[in-house]
Write a protein that holds these residues in place. Sequence first.
Motif, PDB file in Angstrom:
ATOM      1  N   VAL A 276       5.845   1.487   5.297  1.00  0.00           N
ATOM      2  CA  VAL A 276       4.541   2.100   5.028  1.00  0.00           C
ATOM      3  C   VAL A 276       4.457   2.465   3.549  1.00  0.00           C
ATOM      4  O   VAL A 276       5.468   2.807   2.926  1.00  0.00           O
ATOM      5  N   PRO A 277       3.284   2.359   2.963  1.00  0.00           N
ATOM      6  CA  PRO A 277       3.127   2.743   1.554  1.00  0.00           C
ATOM      7  C   PRO A 277       3.209   4.265   1.406  1.00  0.00           C
ATOM      8  O   PRO A 277       2.783   5.010   2.293  1.00  0.00           O
ATOM      9  N   VAL A 278       3.753   4.721   0.288  1.00  0.00           N
ATOM     10  CA  VAL A 278       3.887   6.161   0.031  1.00  0.00           C
ATOM     11  C   VAL A 278       3.077   6.602  -1.179  1.00  0.00           C
ATOM     12  O   VAL A 278       2.785   7.791  -1.332  1.00  0.00           O
ATOM     13  N   THR A 279       2.700   5.670  -2.040  1.00  0.00           N
ATOM     14  CA  THR A 279       1.886   6.025  -3.202  1.00  0.00           C
ATOM     15  C   THR A 279       0.424   6.131  -2.798  1.00  0.00           C
ATOM     16  O   THR A 279      -0.002   5.573  -1.772  1.00  0.00           O
ATOM     17  N   ALA A 280      -0.353   6.848  -3.598  1.00  0.00           N
ATOM     18  CA  ALA A 280      -1.776   7.027  -3.300  1.00  0.00           C
ATOM     19  C   ALA A 280      -2.507   5.687  -3.300  1.00  0.00           C
ATOM     20  O   ALA A 280      -3.291   5.385  -2.395  1.00  0.00           O
TER      21      ALA A 280
ATOM     22  N   GLY B  89      -1.171   2.774  -2.849  1.00  0.00           N
ATOM     23  CA  GLY B  89      -0.676   1.979  -1.729  1.00  0.00           C
ATOM     24  C   GLY B  89      -1.345   2.357  -0.422  1.00  0.00           C
ATOM     25  O   GLY B  89      -1.656   1.493   0.408  1.00  0.00           O
ATOM     26  N   LYS B  90      -1.577   3.655  -0.220  1.00  0.00           N
ATOM     27  CA  LYS B  90      -2.236   4.109   1.006  1.00  0.00           C
ATOM     28  C   LYS B  90      -3.690   3.648   1.053  1.00  0.00           C
ATOM     29  O   LYS B  90      -4.193   3.237   2.107  1.00  0.00           O
ATOM     30  N   VAL B  91      -4.371   3.726  -0.085  1.00  0.00           N
ATOM     31  CA  VAL B  91      -5.760   3.261  -0.132  1.00  0.00           C
ATOM     32  C   VAL B  91      -5.816   1.756   0.152  1.00  0.00           C
ATOM     33  O   VAL B  91      -6.650   1.277   0.941  1.00  0.00           O
ATOM     34  N   PHE B  92      -4.903   1.013  -0.475  1.00  0.00           N
ATOM     35  CA  PHE B  92      -4.866  -0.432  -0.262  1.00  0.00           C
ATOM     36  C   PHE B  92      -4.512  -0.748   1.191  1.00  0.00           C
ATOM     37  O   PHE B  92      -5.104  -1.651   1.799  1.00  0.00           O
ATOM     38  N   GLY B  93      -3.569   0.000   1.774  1.00  0.00           N
ATOM     39  CA  GLY B  93      -3.193  -0.214   3.174  1.00  0.00           C
ATOM     40  C   GLY B  93      -4.354   0.036   4.123  1.00  0.00           C
ATOM     41  O   GLY B  93      -4.552  -0.704   5.092  1.00  0.00           O
ATOM     42  N   GLY B  94      -5.135   1.081   3.862  1.00  0.00           N
ATOM     43  CA  GLY B  94      -6.299   1.348   4.694  1.00  0.00           C
ATOM     44  C   GLY B  94      -7.330   0.248   4.601  1.00  0.00           C
ATOM     45  O   GLY B  94      -7.928  -0.156   5.609  1.00  0.00           O
TER      46      GLY B  94
END
Length: 309
Positions: free
Chosen positions: A215-219, A221-226
């Motif tokens: 899972v992404p942990v950077t901000a 990365g989380k936006v891109f994952g969503g």
Amino acid sequence: MSFRNACYHILAPASEAHEYKKRSQLFDALLIALIIVNIAAMMLETVPGIPAVWQHELHIIEIVSVLIFTIEYMLRVYSSASGPNHPAREATTPWKKRWAYIKSPMALVDLMAILPFYLSVFVAFDLRILRIFRVLRILKIGRYSRSMQTLVTVLRNESHSLIAAISVLLLFTVIAATCIYYIEHTAQPDVFSSIPASLWWALVTLTTVGYGDAVPVTALGKVFGGLITIMGICFYALPAGILSSSYTTQMQLKRDRFKDTVRSVLDDGKLSDHDVHHLERVRALLDLDEEEAKLIVRLLQHHHKSAED
């Protein structure tokens, strides 16, 4: 009728047999039962403790199954010469018909169901690979399942659309893996160690499975994952939509063919016993639900009476 023709009709699915229909039904039932027993035995071999106690019995089941499947395969190849000629081709020789059958998908499934056993006798064979090939025997049931045949028809008709959709999905998966690698590699060098390693994250995220092992942990990365998760819902629905639409179309075609048959036998205004038997045979060939078929017949009978009045 010659032995070859008798074998052809008995080995054919009962719904397609023109002669020896009862014997064909009996053979279908026995072969399906043998396949189920064989698959169950293969599964039991992987249960701890059972092979040590039932090793001899399981081995007997395997030997008998392979022997019967081998005889069945040889008889199918032999009797395939009695099959009808393709309407778009000139009359072919018996050996050409046999070769055409040997190359057919179901014949290849039949061959792969027995070939690994004989190879293991002469060549050192990994038992795990042997079990994988043995499970292919369950595909032999597809010969007797109209639903499976309809699904194969759907896959064949929509092959170009499915290949195009899957190509887009694969391309988008690679793009997502590449982006997440450059976004998260610095923060998680072990999890996103390379683009190929990131493909796992891209696949489970696009399919909205999200196992949570990467899972992404950077901000960012989380936006891109969503964003990838939302887009995955749209993109991965394409193959399902193509298959469901084509399957529905195939079923509607079967209903239309049954309706045309009902209209043709209602020309004289009534259904004789022969007509009822013919409609039942057509219904079975088209794999329509019995209640649905009865409803179609009643509705068309009512429409025919209304038109006469």
